[in-house]
Design a protein around this motif. Sequence first.
Motif, mmCIF file in Angstrom:
data_model
loop_
_atom_site.group_PDB
_atom_site.id
_atom_site.type_symbol
_atom_site.label_atom_id
_atom_site.label_comp_id
_atom_site.label_asym_id
_atom_site.label_seq_id
_atom_site.Cartn_x
_atom_site.Cartn_y
_atom_site.Cartn_z
ATOM 1 N N PHE A 127 93.352 63.033 -50.220
ATOM 2 C CA PHE A 127 94.088 61.941 -49.597
ATOM 3 C C PHE A 127 93.463 60.601 -49.981
ATOM 4 N N TRP A 128 94.285 59.569 -49.950
ATOM 5 C CA TRP A 128 93.817 58.183 -49.959
ATOM 6 C C TRP A 128 93.868 57.682 -48.523
ATOM 7 N N LEU A 129 92.764 57.067 -48.052
ATOM 8 C CA LEU A 129 92.681 56.581 -46.684
ATOM 9 C C LEU A 129 92.317 55.100 -46.677
ATOM 10 N N THR A 130 92.905 54.338 -45.755
ATOM 11 C CA THR A 130 92.440 52.980 -45.472
ATOM 12 C C THR A 130 91.827 52.978 -44.080
ATOM 13 N N THR A 131 90.775 52.167 -43.885
ATOM 14 C CA THR A 131 90.034 52.181 -42.627
ATOM 15 C C THR A 131 90.014 50.790 -42.001
ATOM 16 N N SER A 132 89.544 50.737 -40.751
ATOM 17 C CA SER A 132 89.486 49.478 -40.013
ATOM 18 C C SER A 132 88.438 48.528 -40.569
ATOM 19 N N SER A 133 87.505 49.027 -41.383
ATOM 20 C CA SER A 133 86.482 48.168 -41.994
ATOM 21 C C SER A 133 86.883 47.734 -43.402
ATOM 22 N N ASN A 134 88.194 47.740 -43.696
ATOM 23 C CA ASN A 134 88.736 47.283 -44.991
ATOM 24 C C ASN A 134 88.191 48.102 -46.159
ATOM 25 N N LYS A 135 88.112 49.406 -45.958
ATOM 26 C CA LYS A 135 87.698 50.295 -47.039
ATOM 27 C C LYS A 135 88.878 51.151 -47.484
ATOM 28 N N LEU A 136 88.920 51.426 -48.777
ATOM 29 C CA LEU A 136 89.883 52.354 -49.356
ATOM 30 C C LEU A 136 89.099 53.566 -49.829
ATOM 31 N N LEU A 137 89.405 54.748 -49.271
ATOM 32 C CA LEU A 137 88.628 55.955 -49.544
ATOM 33 C C LEU A 137 89.482 56.971 -50.289
ATOM 34 N N TYR A 138 88.892 57.575 -51.339
ATOM 35 C CA TYR A 138 89.492 58.741 -51.982
ATOM 36 C C TYR A 138 88.799 59.941 -51.368
ATOM 37 N N PHE A 139 89.502 60.675 -50.530
ATOM 38 C CA PHE A 139 88.899 61.635 -49.618
ATOM 39 C C PHE A 139 89.371 63.044 -49.947
ATOM 40 N N ILE A 192 95.830 52.275 -58.783
ATOM 41 C CA ILE A 192 94.655 53.043 -59.205
ATOM 42 C C ILE A 192 95.148 54.319 -59.869
ATOM 43 N N SER A 193 94.749 54.555 -61.112
ATOM 44 C CA SER A 193 95.115 55.771 -61.832
ATOM 45 C C SER A 193 94.183 56.902 -61.437
ATOM 46 N N PRO A 194 94.695 58.130 -61.290
ATOM 47 C CA PRO A 194 93.832 59.250 -60.882
ATOM 48 C C PRO A 194 92.797 59.603 -61.938
ATOM 49 N N SER A 195 93.058 59.250 -63.180
ATOM 50 C CA SER A 195 92.108 59.601 -64.246
ATOM 51 C C SER A 195 90.884 58.694 -64.257
ATOM 52 N N THR A 196 91.071 57.406 -63.923
ATOM 53 C CA THR A 196 89.958 56.450 -63.981
ATOM 54 C C THR A 196 89.372 56.117 -62.616
ATOM 55 N N LEU A 197 90.202 56.219 -61.574
ATOM 56 C CA LEU A 197 89.806 55.820 -60.223
ATOM 57 C C LEU A 197 89.223 54.409 -60.213
ATOM 58 N N GLU A 198 89.891 53.501 -60.933
ATOM 59 C CA GLU A 198 89.520 52.094 -60.954
ATOM 60 C C GLU A 198 90.740 51.252 -60.589
ATOM 61 N N ILE A 199 90.499 50.138 -59.906
ATOM 62 C CA ILE A 199 91.591 49.262 -59.478
ATOM 63 C C ILE A 199 92.075 48.409 -60.643
ATOM 64 N N LYS A 236 103.484 59.525 -61.112
ATOM 65 C CA LYS A 236 102.326 59.777 -61.979
ATOM 66 C C LYS A 236 101.034 59.859 -61.174
ATOM 67 N N ASN A 237 101.154 59.995 -59.857
ATOM 68 C CA ASN A 237 100.013 60.078 -58.936
ATOM 69 C C ASN A 237 99.148 58.821 -58.948
ATOM 70 N N ARG A 238 99.736 57.689 -59.339
ATOM 71 C CA ARG A 238 99.032 56.421 -59.224
ATOM 72 C C ARG A 238 99.227 55.870 -57.819
ATOM 73 N N LEU A 239 98.153 55.333 -57.238
ATOM 74 C CA LEU A 239 98.227 54.722 -55.922
ATOM 75 C C LEU A 239 98.530 53.240 -56.083
ATOM 76 N N TRP A 240 99.610 52.780 -55.442
ATOM 77 C CA TRP A 240 99.984 51.367 -55.459
ATOM 78 C C TRP A 240 99.717 50.789 -54.077
ATOM 79 N N PHE A 241 99.209 49.556 -54.028
ATOM 80 C CA PHE A 241 98.957 48.926 -52.745
ATOM 81 C C PHE A 241 98.961 47.407 -52.896
ATOM 82 N N THR A 242 99.140 46.730 -51.760
ATOM 83 C CA THR A 242 99.093 45.267 -51.726
ATOM 84 C C THR A 242 97.829 44.842 -51.009
ATOM 85 N N GLN A 243 97.198 43.798 -51.563
ATOM 86 C CA GLN A 243 95.987 43.263 -50.966
ATOM 87 C C GLN A 243 95.781 41.858 -51.512
#
Length: 691
Positions: A109-121, A159-166, A145-152
């Motif tokens: 899972f991808w998780l967002t937390t109350s401390s402004n963290k994005l976790l690959y869990f 974030i691509s699953p192969s690189t896990l970089e923003i 393509k299992n890429r995670l899209w988000f606004t910030q």
Amino acid sequence: MFTPNKLVKVSDNTLKHLSKSSFHQIERVNNHLFLATDNQLLEYNLENPALETRYSEHVSKLTSAHNQLFFISKGRLLNYQSGWQKPENLTATLSEFVLDYQIVNDHTFWLTTSSNKLLYFEKTKNIKKTFNLSNPIKSLFIDRKNRLWFTQNKALYFISPSTLEIETTEVNIEIDAIYSIGGSSLFLESKGDIYQYHFDIGKVNALNLSLVSNIYPLINGDILLKHQNTNWYLTSLNALNITPSKLENVFREQFSDYNFEQIQWHGEYFYLQNKFGLWRYHIASNQLSQLIQQQNIEHFYLNNQGELWFSDAQYIYTFDLKSHQQQTKFPFTHSVALIGDGKSPPYVVTTKGIYRNTGDVTFAFFNTPQHVGEITSASFYNGLFFLATNNGFWQIKKTANEWHYELLLNNPVHNFTHQQERFIWLHTNEQVLLFDVELKQLAARFDNTALLHSSFNFYYDKQQHFVKDNQIFSYPISNSAAIYPLNGLAVREIYLNEQSTHLKTDTLALTQQETNIVISLFDNDVPPNALALSYRFSADMPWVNLPQGQDTIAFLVNNKALQQISIYNRNGLIKQPISINFSHHYFQFNVWQAATQLLLFSLFIISFLWWFKHRKDAQYGLTSALLAQTQEAVWISDEALKVLNVNKTFYTITGFSQADVKGKQLKVFDGESRNTKLEQIIKHAIKDKER
């Protein structure tokens, strides 16, 4: 019911079961429906109708995937499958408070937390990667393509699953929210407008769908959308688009050089006003001609008798459309509108009231009370007056000899358009609103800047037309959303020391001296990202303004002085604050108060001891003075005839000092000379005094 690709009819019997509660989320897993209410998760068996409670806590973000159910409750990500006794806590090893999630597979899972963290869990390996972000993430979406899209930071990232970089994308708009629609597209919300983003080619298209907040694609080009008032509709993109008007060529070719300021549609004609006078345009023949050549006309009004009324800064005039001749004029200054039912002479509206001209005399028909405010615009429909003032939007009606005032919208309205139809278009500083005067309810809301900053608008052929420069946009009234009332600000959830509680009345009972309170709120009348909360704890305190988009208020109560909190939405269509009272049910130990009470008690004891000693010393001093004055040998004894005190003469005669005889009976005086009768009298007197 609806699924991602089709609508499913639900039987009346099912609806009877489901009507017992208010559900804010519904998901289907195989033949089971899961329904989230404010305080529980319910499971409904479609094959064998039965409604059972599976989880008795607040549930948010309900999602079905891989034949399982996932949801958030109290900052934990939980997983449930049919037949389980209770949900499984997937984030039991995390110390973070989970706000949102996206499912990669049944264990990642991808998780967002109350401390402004994005976790690959990962469920078995815990946190695989952590991204520390400077601001909260508002929306998450995983594409095909299992890429995670988000606004910030109002930008779009993936974030691509192969690189896990923003990585970032170039969209050239400030993004407030992101909505997933499947396939190769996203919907982006920016300043109240909605755009479609094709992430395979990186192209952004404006859709002019500020009416809606969530969009879900269905088959045959239809879409399922969520209106900003939280109601769901099945429609198509074309039905809700505000599109370029078919009159645009007319404005571009015929009207572009005239700078018209007002337009009214009446039968076969448009009547138009600019600084040079009044004009008439015949729609069928495409002919434009000037009716009245007079500068600085401010307002005009047509009735069914072939009369046209218009005003400037000093007079009101009547004009016969058949003879093209001016008929009468009478002095009248500072009018803001000419209104009526289209059958009779108009009412003349000023900032202070409404007047009527009978042909011979003009009289005050209605004077505006102070609480209604100064009138900026007005209309008349079915015997009712509608007024836009600096204090809101009002309905005024007269019964017998009494006027009745009803506030319909608690927002300053600086202009509105109403051509004898049930809908009124209201312009506020932030929005254009479509109001149904028959139901007294808001029909639609537009944050579209093209509409908000339009020069004027007018009604024609079942559509409202908004004019901005030489551009015209149309909105089909017949396809407008269903009518729903304004609800205003409301409490979604309250936590007391991290324990969820429900506010059944306007009073919250506190049972602990120190209570951390978190209040979550919502306002269905505005988009979630437009929520702007302000709060205060008493009427003499200034309002504390929270950042726009923040929907929670957190504070500590540690004494009984705090009795109430008032909260309102600065961007709300209803700005009336809601109040929550606090009742304190606990013993409160105050160190300073206890110390003060102990000090006062000690002072009392010291004062009493001082008074007692002073009184005893005073008595002893008086006795000593009496003994010193007599020349006889005197001694003082108690009831047992034991000596307490003697005088100096006693020492001189007998030779015994006070130290020699104190506490002793003077047997030296035993004998015949002893007056035993006197002793008995003294003893009886002492006993009588004690009784």
